[in-house]
Design a protein around this motif. Structure first.
Motif, PDB file in Angstrom:
ATOM      1  N   SER A   1       8.981  -7.101   6.228  1.00 29.23           N
ATOM      2  CA  SER A   1       8.276  -5.881   6.645  1.00 29.23           C
ATOM      3  C   SER A   1       6.798  -6.213   6.869  1.00 29.23           C
ATOM      4  CB  SER A   1       8.394  -4.795   5.577  1.00 29.23           C
ATOM      5  OG  SER A   1       7.643  -5.142   4.430  1.00 29.23           O
TER       6      SER A   1
ATOM      7  N   THR B   1       9.656  -5.580  10.779  1.00 24.96           N
ATOM      8  CA  THR B   1       9.769  -6.998  10.451  1.00 24.96           C
ATOM      9  C   THR B   1       8.730  -7.797  11.235  1.00 24.96           C
ATOM     10  OG1 THR B   1      12.132  -6.714  10.100  1.00 24.96           O
ATOM     11  CG2 THR B   1      11.366  -8.957  10.449  1.00 24.96           C
TER      12      THR B   1
ATOM     13  N   THR C   1      11.603  -1.228   9.110  1.00 30.13           N
ATOM     14  CA  THR C   1      10.663  -1.889   8.209  1.00 30.13           C
ATOM     15  C   THR C   1       9.547  -2.631   8.924  1.00 30.13           C
ATOM     16  OG1 THR C   1      11.995  -3.897   8.132  1.00 30.13           O
ATOM     17  CG2 THR C   1      12.431  -2.220   6.448  1.00 30.13           C
TER      18      THR C   1
ATOM     19  N   THR D   1       4.414  -4.478   5.672  1.00 31.27           N
ATOM     20  CA  THR D   1       3.797  -4.299   4.354  1.00 31.27           C
ATOM     21  C   THR D   1       3.866  -5.588   3.547  1.00 31.27           C
ATOM     22  OG1 THR D   1       4.399  -1.956   4.342  1.00 31.27           O
ATOM     23  CG2 THR D   1       3.880  -2.957   2.212  1.00 31.27           C
TER      24      THR D   1
END
Length: 76
Positions: free
Chosen positions: A36, A13, A11, A38
């Motif tokens: 994440s 992080t 992800t 994102t």
């Protein structure tokens, strides 16, 4: 304080390194800023992160949490 992205995780992080929290092994100096990249980018674009100027006036601003994997990752 420095920001980093964990490129080993799926992800990506977003982590924070706080040198003032440094101890013998350094694990206590690492914090998770976002689960994440994102998530971090969405928070940043929305201006709702813990780092915004008026964050202390908003209860919904998430605080960075200790990175539990820091000690094992440093040991690698």
């Amino acid at each position: 304080m420095y920001a980093a992205v964990d490129c080993h995780g799926e992800t990506a992080t977003v982590l924070l390194f706080e040198p003032n929290a440094m101890t013998d092994d350094g694990a206590e100096a690492w914090f998770v800023d976002a689960g994440s990249l994102t998530e971090w980018l969405e928070t940043w674009l929305a201006g709702t992160g813990w780092y915004r100027e008026d964050a202390d006036e908003h209860e919904d601003a998430a605080e960075p949490t200790p990175w539990k994997a820091a000690a094992s990752r440093i040991a690698e």
